[in-house]
Design an enzyme around this catalytic site. Structure first.
Site, PDB file in Angstrom:
ATOM      1  CG  HIS A  11      -3.285 -10.894  16.043  1.00 17.22           C
ATOM      2  ND1 HIS A  11      -4.356 -11.689  16.350  1.00 17.22           N
ATOM      3  CD2 HIS A  11      -3.791  -9.783  15.485  1.00 17.22           C
ATOM      4  CE1 HIS A  11      -5.469 -11.069  15.971  1.00 17.22           C
ATOM      5  NE2 HIS A  11      -5.147  -9.913  15.445  1.00 17.22           N
TER       6      HIS A  11
ATOM      7  NE  ARG B 255      -4.942  -6.926  17.805  1.00 12.12           N
ATOM      8  CZ  ARG B 255      -4.742  -6.410  16.609  1.00 12.12           C
ATOM      9  NH1 ARG B 255      -3.560  -5.943  16.267  1.00 12.12           N
ATOM     10  NH2 ARG B 255      -5.708  -6.353  15.729  1.00 12.12           N
TER      11      ARG B 255
ATOM     12  CG  LEU C  17      -2.050  -1.045   1.166  1.00 13.27           C
ATOM     13  CD1 LEU C  17      -2.898  -0.948   2.420  1.00 13.27           C
ATOM     14  CD2 LEU C  17      -2.908  -0.870  -0.067  1.00 13.27           C
TER      15      LEU C  17
ATOM     16  CD  GLU D 122       4.836  -4.096   9.152  1.00 14.93           C
ATOM     17  OE1 GLU D 122       4.230  -4.480   8.148  1.00 14.93           O
ATOM     18  OE2 GLU D 122       5.130  -4.857  10.098  1.00 14.93           O
TER      19      GLU D 122
ATOM     20  CG  LEU E 168      -5.129  -2.142   5.772  1.00 18.65           C
ATOM     21  CD1 LEU E 168      -6.491  -2.688   5.353  1.00 18.65           C
ATOM     22  CD2 LEU E 168      -4.037  -2.769   4.931  1.00 18.65           C
TER      23      LEU E 168
END
Lengths: 676, 247
Positions: A300, A365, A77, A464, A480
């Site tokens: 995660h 998380r 992206l 990132e 995103l």
């Protein structure tokens, strides 16, 4: 991390260490450097800074743009959106990716959605609230001015993507649907079923290919950047290897953008794609770009556990599963190998509900991840034994199915259940799912200023790959957002201010700095091809990943980190002497590609441990065993660690140099979270 | 379980290539198909034979990078990508034949890797909506009926893996192209370029050496994302309309 949790204003630091008496566990592992005082953010109210910067950034005459060349590494992206936008503006763009097509970059795998402060639900959302949530979610370790800008441009992203034809979910009236995500209390997440990343990336990819047809962008697929070219202190190009022919190529430009993603694969097993690597950013780091907060890793909790030593990657399942599933392990170790359906209710430990009665299975998380690790370390994990330990906990939908009916559960989670069944061969409707945490995202990355420029002039870093916006932890549906914000709306404005000084002096292909970069790449390749050792690259990578996961994973301690540094150094030495790469350098050679990446992961892994050692506090995704409350909750030390740790490469076998950028909050008050 | 693997090996595009046979023991049913090949490659590396080159990246079934002909079927016996196929779909003693995608428009790069850049070039000829960054109107100014939005999404799930081409006796990429034509054609934003899009994409498709569609349907049967065959009808309808409009 969920962020609608109650928090308490931090009146006084409850740390056992008195302020000013900072313990620094990393003494002897690094050299202190000068602080970073200027991030180049404009002065003035936070809501006006981006407008100010856009106005002050110099313009480039359209007729001059085609004389200015831009190299962009990575087509996710952040990279594809920047390449398309700069191509549209008329610059000469070269876009590189290691995959066979730009459309395959790992942004494609993001499931959940993309945040934007549109406030379409009229539920109290605003740019300021998205900004606030992001800073708070990052546990007050991100830079205010950058995060505000991210929230500000978020709305433009949705407009742009809709116009491109991204098929977002819609309501019956034909307008866009939103959902609440990651525990936030407003519905600001736009989504395209469970494939939002794919749809956004295809949108950016199509915009990129349109520019290829227009002649402004040239794509170099199956090309891997292996070195940065720095001339007179400025980034002026890259050395790339054509992965099909093996040719080592020099590509020169006026400016270089790294949009090469995160380095989660330093852990070997992660939810990243197989090819994700740190080489582009690490090579830049070695040439002078600071690496910021490398220890900030997001783990995660709801991934599918490892099934055996053959495991090559891990698969994430949306954490929405925790809304209805109940997490438990057997109370008795003897029950761990049993069919879970035969374990009676009184012999089950619903440990999250027990320890965190108010939030139960919906704790953030990092807490959910650590709690699972503790159960398994305690010998109460479930699922197959891998290396003698069962690493998994049950996520049980039996109650949800009894309460809501199977159809309702299928309606909500059907695609996730199918994915689980395909990978494990087990039916989650009749047997509890097994889950275990996995590395998913890295908040750390190359240090950038407000312009997204690194400490090397002319080297910009987006997505990132930079450290910029998420602090110590990233909110769901914000990766995103950041990738597209950087590529579509931030970089194109800030890079023009740099390019306004160009075109820079034309470089000869035999300039000493170019030849030196090319030669160093060739020497590395020659080394791997001729070392003639006995162990495969993958076996080293797996062992490094094991060290990182054990000592620099969910919980870090001084002793563990120091041990990890020793282990990494020893393994790295062995790697250079004993790795085995077959085939030739002048053809497609996947072992050779991996060897270069693993070599850089060794150096990164060591720096991550040093960074984690230095940060003797728990914040966001970074948990130091030495810094917790009596209840075992993360404990920040704002008086000592409210800084960005920006590491300068000190040289091979030399200590890294630590530059601190103090984090000053003027628009938001720092608070400590509490979940009990 | 124990397997016999017949695998296509080819040093480069120019090389002739041949099938090689390998025996592999201790295959776990929990391995993915690609993890099985990883294990084979570790064994080859240990024995001094160069590992087999094959493409994969996300290994989650979404990037479209992987793709092998397995016993003559693209992505093997299940409706999924190669990376999501698991060894529990096979049994002890099986003989498995593994080849790269078979299509003249996808030349072999090495062993099981092929060059699918022809797909990118088809997209370059119109597989987009022309909207420069910053020139988009407010998102809610465009309303899309839910039915159209849902159909657009369903066909936009194409991952560009090329299984449709590999499955087609004609080597046609009509399903790939039809999916994009339908995705953009369902949306109000995609109307302005609807005619030129289909004409130019079909032109590039033919130029790349893909074959014509004769409605056999192998493509949709092989598609891991279950793109329906009616996108090809849509493609043909759009092409007819464009020609009627004088293109």
């Amino acid at each position: 991390m969920t962020n609608d949790m109650p928090d308490t204003t931090l009146a006084a630091d409850p740390s056992p260490d008195a302020p000013g008496d900072a313990t620094d566990d990393a003494v002897g592992y690094y050299t202190p450097g000068d602080p970073i005082r200027d991030t180049k953010a404009p002065e003035g109210p936070i809501a006006e800074r981006w407008q100010t910067r856009k106005f002050e950034a110099r313009l480039v005459n359209p007729a001059n743009r085609r004389k200015l060349s831009v190299i962009i590494v990575g087509t996710g992206l952040a990279g594809a959106s920047a390449a398309a936008t700069l191509g549209e503006a008329g610059y000469e763009v070269k876009s590189f990716c290691y995959q066979d097509s730009p459309r395959r970059a790992h942004s494609i795998a993001a499931q959940g959605g993309i945040n934007a402060a549109k406030n379409y639900k009229e539920d109290g959302d605003s740019v300021h609230r998205l900004f606030y949530d992001t800073v708070k979610g990052g546990d007050y370790r991100s830079r205010e001015s950058n995060v505000y800008r991210l929230a500000e441009v978020s709305t433009n992203i949705i407009d742009q993507c809709v116009a491109q034809g991204v098929p977002f979910a819609r309501e019956y009236g034909g307008l866009l649907d939103n959902r609440s995500f990651g525990g936030v209390q407003v519905s600001r997440t736009f989504y395209a079923r469970g494939q939002t990343g794919q749809q956004l990336l295809i949108g950016a990819y199509q915009a990129l290919e349109r520019q290829v047809a227009a002649g402004t962008v040239t794509t170099y697929t199956r090309h891997e950047m292996l070195e940065l070219i720095v001339v007179d202190g400025k980034a002026r190009g890259i050395i790339a290897r054509d992965m099909v022919t093996g040719e080592v190529q020099t590509h020169l430009a006026d400016v270089v953008v790294l949009a090469s993603g995160g380095y989660g694969n330093v852990f070997y097993l992660s939810t990243n794609a197989m090819g994700c690597n740190v080489t582009a950013t690490w090579r830049a780091h070695r040439k002078g770009a600071y690496m910021a907060n490398p220890c900030y890793t997001q783990i995660h909790p709801t991934c599918i556990p490892v099934s055996g030593s053959h495991q090559s990657k891990l698969t994430l399942m949306s954490e929405s599963l925790r809304n209805d599933g109940r997490i438990w392990v057997p109370k008795k170790k003897a029950d761990c190998a049993k069919d879970p359906r035969e374990i009676p209710e009184e012999d089950r430990d619903y440990y999250l509900e027990r320890i965190y009665p108010s939030f139960g299975n919906l704790v953030p998380r990092d807490i959910a991840s650590r709690a699972a690790k503790y159960q398994c370390d305690d010998g109460r994990g479930v699922g197959p034994e891998v290396d003698g330990v069962r690493r998994g906990v049950y996520l049980d939908f039996a109650d949800a199915i009894a309460r809501l009916g199977r159809d309702a559960v299928e309606e909500k989670y059907g695609n996730l259940f199918d994915m689980y069944a395909r990978i494990t061969g087990e039916d989650p409707y009749s047997l509890p799912m097994r889950i275990y945490p996995a590395v998913h995202y890295v908040m750390g990355g190359l240090w950038v200023d407000y312009d997204l420029q690194s400490t090397i002039p002319g080297l910009f870093v987006t997505g990132e790959a930079n450290f910029s916006d998420h602090g110590a932890n990233r909110l769901g549906a914000s990766a995103l957002m950041q990738g597209l914000a950087d590529g579509y709306f931030v970089l194109p404005h800030t890079i023009r201010d740099y390019l306004a000084d160009g075109p820079f002096e034309k470089l000869a292909a035999d300039h000493p700095a170019v030849l030196e970069a090319e030669q160093s790449v060739k020497s590395r390749i020659d080394h791997f091809m001729t070392v003639g050792g006995s162990r495969s690259v993958d076996s080293y990578h797996r062992e490094l990943g094991h060290i990182m996961w054990e000592y620099c994973g969910m919980e870090r301690s001084e002793d563990g980190l120091k041990k990890a540094i020793d282990l990494i150094r020893t393994l790295k030495d062995d790697f250079y002497r004993n790795v085995k790469v077959l085939g030739t350098a002048d053809s497609l050679n996947q072992s050779l590609e991996k060897a270069g990446r693993v070599a850089d992961f060794f150096e990164l892994g060591e720096l991550m441990c040093i960074d984690a050692l230095n940060r003797r506090e728990s914040c966001g995704g970074h948990f130091r065993a030495e810094s917790q409350t009596e209840d075992g909750e993360a404990l920040r030390h704002d008086d000592q660690f409210a800084y960005v740790a920006a590491w300068e490469f000190g040289g091979d076998d030399e200590q890294p140099i630590l530059h601190k950028e103090d984090l000053v909050y003027t628009a938001i008050e720092m608070k400590q979270r509490s979940y009990k | 379980m124990k397997l016999t693997l017949n695998i296509w090996r080819q040093a480069s595009e120019a090389d002739k290539g041949a099938m090689h046979t390998y025996d592999l023991d201790n295959v776990s049913p929990d391995m993915s198909f690609l993890e099985m090949l990883d294990v084979l490659n570790e064994e080859l590396n240990a024995s001094g034979e160069e590992p087999i080159a094959f493409d994969s990246d996300c290994r989650e079934g979404i990037c479209g990078m992987c793709g092998l002909m397995i016993n003559g079927e693209p992505h093997g016996p299940e409706v999924t990508t190669t990376c999501q196929l698991h060894m529990r779909s096979f049994k002890d003693g099986d003989e498995i034949t593994i080849e790269p995608w078979r299509s003249s428009a996808f030349p072999v790069v090495k062993d099981l890797c092929v060059d699918r850049s022809s797909f990118d070039r088809i997209i370059q000829q119109g597989g987009y909506i022309s909207v420069n960054t910053g020139s988009a109107p407010e998102a809610h100014s465009i309303q899309v009926p839910k039915e159209a939005a849902d159909r657009a999404f369903d066909v936009a799930t194409c991952i560009g893996c090329g299984a449709c081409v590999a499955a087609c006796p004609n080597g046609s990429a009509s399903l790939f192209m039809g999916a994009k034509i339908t995705h953009l054609g369902e949306l109000p934003q995609g109307q302005a370029e609807r005619d030129t899009r289909v004409v130019n994409m079909v032109g590039q498709h033919d130029h790349e050496g893909f074959g014509g569609c004769t409605n056999i349907g192998e493509c949709t049967a092989a598609c891991p994302k279950e793109i329906p065959l009616d996108v090809i009808s849509q493609l043909n309808r759009d092409l007819r309309m464009a020609m009627k409009h004088g293109h």
